[in-house]
Enzyme design. Sequence first.
Site, short mmCIF file in Angstrom:
data_model
loop_
_atom_site.label_atom_id
_atom_site.label_comp_id
_atom_site.label_asym_id
_atom_site.label_seq_id
_atom_site.Cartn_x
_atom_site.Cartn_y
_atom_site.Cartn_z
CG ASN A 108 -11.72 106.82 71.79
OD1 ASN A 108 -11.09 106.74 72.84
ND2 ASN A 108 -11.21 106.49 70.63
CB ILE A 109 -11.79 111.69 75.90
CG1 ILE A 109 -13.24 112.16 75.88
CG2 ILE A 109 -10.84 112.87 76.11
CD1 ILE A 109 -13.77 112.55 77.23
CB CYS A 133 -13.03 122.87 71.39
SG CYS A 133 -14.15 123.13 72.78
#
Length: 198
Positions: A108-109, A133
């Site tokens: 789920n980006i 990140c």
Amino acid sequence: MTLESYDGDVHTVPQSENPSPTSIDSDKERGGGELFVPPLNFAMVDNGIFRSGFPEPVSFSFLQSLRLRSIIYLCPEPYPEVNREFAKSNGIQVFQFGIERCKEPFVNIPDEVIREALQVLLDKENHPVLIHCKSGKHRTGCLVGCVRKIQRWCLSSIFDEYQRFAASKARISDQRFMELFDISNLRHSPLTFSCSKR
């Protein structure tokens, strides 16, 4: 020579008894100074925009040389104190967009979070900027892929760049996200960026 890797392992590299003239000259030019060590997966995206994995303290001197104004941090975990202190002491603003680490098939980006990060990234007042990140592969790769769409790169070139950084960990879901990401309603759509001077 002793080298310390990111995971704390120490490796000894044998040196020849007679160092080459090139290495002596290099040491003299540096004045015996510190070495610049870029973060894992570091690369220039465009003028004033850089990408990497999580910057460890060993990379702080290198990052200082970039004269960053901003860092876009794409992880939900709090920014470590040592990194916050580095940013504060260098006048770097940290923008955190907490995107959970996703593993297929449960992916789920968050489209809206990527859009918010793009608004910060497209604002030249925030340049030079570092996007990172944990490993500089998936979350960073998706944001950079969306920048490439704004720059009108073809999908095969976007995917090629993504795969260069993700290597064997490339995810079809990330590529699908980049392919379907709609850039038509973004307010700023420059095709190229330029580095702002401090």
